[in-house]
Write a protein that holds these residues in place. Sequence first.
Motif, mmCIF file in Angstrom:
data_model
loop_
_atom_site.group_PDB
_atom_site.id
_atom_site.type_symbol
_atom_site.label_atom_id
_atom_site.label_comp_id
_atom_site.label_asym_id
_atom_site.label_seq_id
_atom_site.Cartn_x
_atom_site.Cartn_y
_atom_site.Cartn_z
ATOM 1 N N SER A 1 0.847 -1.184 0.000
ATOM 2 C CA SER A 1 0.000 0.000 0.000
ATOM 3 C C SER A 1 0.885 1.238 0.000
ATOM 4 O O SER A 1 2.100 1.151 0.232
ATOM 5 N N ARG A 2 0.273 2.360 -0.261
ATOM 6 C CA ARG A 2 1.020 3.608 -0.296
ATOM 7 C C ARG A 2 0.160 4.731 0.260
ATOM 8 O O ARG A 2 -1.059 4.714 0.124
ATOM 9 N N ASP A 3 0.795 5.673 0.895
ATOM 10 C CA ASP A 3 0.143 6.879 1.375
ATOM 11 C C ASP A 3 0.877 8.041 0.715
ATOM 12 O O ASP A 3 1.923 8.486 1.200
ATOM 13 N N ASN A 4 0.331 8.502 -0.396
ATOM 14 C CA ASN A 4 1.030 9.533 -1.158
ATOM 15 C C ASN A 4 1.139 10.839 -0.389
ATOM 16 O O ASN A 4 2.118 11.574 -0.526
ATOM 17 N N ALA A 5 0.142 11.135 0.423
ATOM 18 C CA ALA A 5 0.161 12.388 1.187
ATOM 19 C C ALA A 5 1.289 12.398 2.207
ATOM 20 O O ALA A 5 1.895 13.440 2.465
ATOM 21 N N GLN A 6 1.556 11.229 2.777
ATOM 22 C CA GLN A 6 2.604 11.120 3.799
ATOM 23 C C GLN A 6 3.932 10.635 3.218
ATOM 24 O O GLN A 6 4.906 10.510 3.954
ATOM 25 N N ASN A 7 3.939 10.351 1.916
ATOM 26 C CA ASN A 7 5.152 9.825 1.257
ATOM 27 C C ASN A 7 5.651 8.542 1.922
ATOM 28 O O ASN A 7 6.841 8.380 2.210
ATOM 29 N N LEU A 8 4.713 7.638 2.149
ATOM 30 C CA LEU A 8 5.050 6.373 2.786
ATOM 31 C C LEU A 8 4.585 5.199 1.938
ATOM 32 O O LEU A 8 3.527 5.258 1.309
ATOM 33 N N ILE A 9 5.370 4.147 1.974
ATOM 34 C CA ILE A 9 5.062 2.895 1.295
ATOM 35 C C ILE A 9 5.044 1.813 2.367
ATOM 36 O O ILE A 9 5.900 1.811 3.267
ATOM 37 N N TYR A 10 4.104 0.895 2.276
ATOM 38 C CA TYR A 10 3.991 -0.158 3.279
ATOM 39 C C TYR A 10 3.979 -1.537 2.624
ATOM 40 O O TYR A 10 3.579 -1.702 1.474
ATOM 41 N N LEU A 11 4.416 -2.503 3.401
ATOM 42 C CA LEU A 11 4.241 -3.908 3.032
ATOM 43 C C LEU A 11 3.774 -4.640 4.281
ATOM 44 O O LEU A 11 4.552 -4.836 5.220
ATOM 45 N N GLN A 12 2.513 -5.012 4.292
ATOM 46 C CA GLN A 12 1.958 -5.799 5.389
ATOM 47 C C GLN A 12 2.218 -7.268 5.088
ATOM 48 O O GLN A 12 1.805 -7.759 4.029
ATOM 49 N N MET A 13 2.880 -7.937 6.003
ATOM 50 C CA MET A 13 3.253 -9.333 5.801
ATOM 51 C C MET A 13 2.609 -10.173 6.887
ATOM 52 O O MET A 13 2.902 -9.996 8.073
ATOM 53 N N ASN A 14 1.724 -11.077 6.469
ATOM 54 C CA ASN A 14 1.023 -11.957 7.404
ATOM 55 C C ASN A 14 1.404 -13.406 7.153
ATOM 56 O O ASN A 14 1.896 -13.754 6.074
ATOM 57 N N ASN A 15 1.153 -14.236 8.138
ATOM 58 C CA ASN A 15 1.431 -15.669 8.025
ATOM 59 C C ASN A 15 2.843 -15.909 7.497
ATOM 60 O O ASN A 15 3.047 -16.658 6.532
ATOM 61 N N LEU A 16 3.794 -15.276 8.125
ATOM 62 C CA LEU A 16 5.174 -15.353 7.657
ATOM 63 C C LEU A 16 5.731 -16.761 7.798
ATOM 64 O O LEU A 16 5.387 -17.504 8.737
ATOM 65 N N LYS A 17 6.594 -17.105 6.849
ATOM 66 C CA LYS A 17 7.204 -18.430 6.798
ATOM 67 C C LYS A 17 8.720 -18.284 6.855
ATOM 68 O O LYS A 17 9.263 -17.237 6.473
ATOM 69 N N PRO A 18 9.420 -19.330 7.275
ATOM 70 C CA PRO A 18 10.886 -19.240 7.322
ATOM 71 C C PRO A 18 11.498 -18.847 5.979
ATOM 72 O O PRO A 18 12.514 -18.146 5.944
ATOM 73 N N GLU A 19 10.879 -19.254 4.892
ATOM 74 C CA GLU A 19 11.420 -18.914 3.570
ATOM 75 C C GLU A 19 11.234 -17.445 3.207
ATOM 76 O O GLU A 19 11.740 -16.992 2.174
ATOM 77 N N ASP A 20 10.525 -16.700 4.031
ATOM 78 C CA ASP A 20 10.416 -15.257 3.825
ATOM 79 C C ASP A 20 11.617 -14.507 4.405
ATOM 80 O O ASP A 20 11.738 -13.289 4.215
ATOM 81 N N THR A 21 12.478 -15.210 5.094
ATOM 82 C CA THR A 21 13.652 -14.586 5.686
ATOM 83 C C THR A 21 14.551 -13.996 4.598
ATOM 84 O O THR A 21 14.946 -14.697 3.660
ATOM 85 N N ALA A 22 14.840 -12.716 4.724
ATOM 86 C CA ALA A 22 15.645 -12.016 3.719
ATOM 87 C C ALA A 22 15.825 -10.566 4.164
ATOM 88 O O ALA A 22 15.191 -10.123 5.128
ATOM 89 N N VAL A 23 16.666 -9.866 3.433
ATOM 90 C CA VAL A 23 16.724 -8.415 3.550
ATOM 91 C C VAL A 23 15.714 -7.844 2.559
ATOM 92 O O VAL A 23 15.734 -8.210 1.382
ATOM 93 N N TYR A 24 14.853 -6.976 3.044
ATOM 94 C CA TYR A 24 13.802 -6.396 2.219
ATOM 95 C C TYR A 24 14.161 -4.952 1.860
ATOM 96 O O TYR A 24 14.597 -4.175 2.715
ATOM 97 N N TYR A 25 13.941 -4.627 0.589
ATOM 98 C CA TYR A 25 14.260 -3.309 0.063
ATOM 99 C C TYR A 25 13.026 -2.665 -0.561
ATOM 100 O O TYR A 25 12.233 -3.351 -1.213
ATOM 101 N N CYS A 26 12.885 -1.369 -0.401
ATOM 102 C CA CYS A 26 11.879 -0.632 -1.158
ATOM 103 C C CYS A 26 12.570 0.082 -2.311
ATOM 104 O O CYS A 26 13.764 0.411 -2.231
#
Length: 127
Positions: A71-96
Motif C-alpha cells: 500500500s502507499r500513502d502519497n500524502a505522507q510519502n510512505l510505502i507499506y508492506l503488510q506481511m502476514n502468516n510469515l514463513k521461514p522462507e520469507d527470511t531475507a533483507v527487504y528493500y523498497c
Amino acid sequence: EVQLQASGGGLVQPGGSLRLSCAASGFTLADYTIGWFRQAPGKEREGVSSMRRGDRNTFYAASVRGRFTISRDNAQNLIYLQMNNLKPEDTAVYYCAASPRGLIASEIRRPANYEHWGRGTQVTVSS
C-alpha cells in the motif's frame, strides 16, 4: 535528492506478522511506481510486490500472494508492506524501490527497472 528508507524488519515466529514501512523524500511519491524486493543469502534479489503509479495496479510474487499486501500513502510519502502468516522462507533483507516510469507487467517485477533504492531491513522468520 531522492531518498528511500525502509524500516520495520525484525525477528518473528512462523505464522506471525510484520509491517514494513518505507519513507520517501525528494520526489512526489504519487508520480512513481513503487516496489518491495528481497534478497536472501546466496540468492538473487527478487520482486515481492509492486504498485504502478496512476492506476495502482499491483503485482505479487506467487510465493507471497494472499499473505502480503502493498500500500502507499502519497500524502505522507510512505510505502507499506503488510506481511502476514510469515514463513521461514520469507527470511531475507527487504528493500523498497521506486521508478518514475509506469512499468508494464513484464517490467514491474524486475529490480533492474527501478532507479531508486533504499537500504534494506532484515526480516527473520524463525522459531
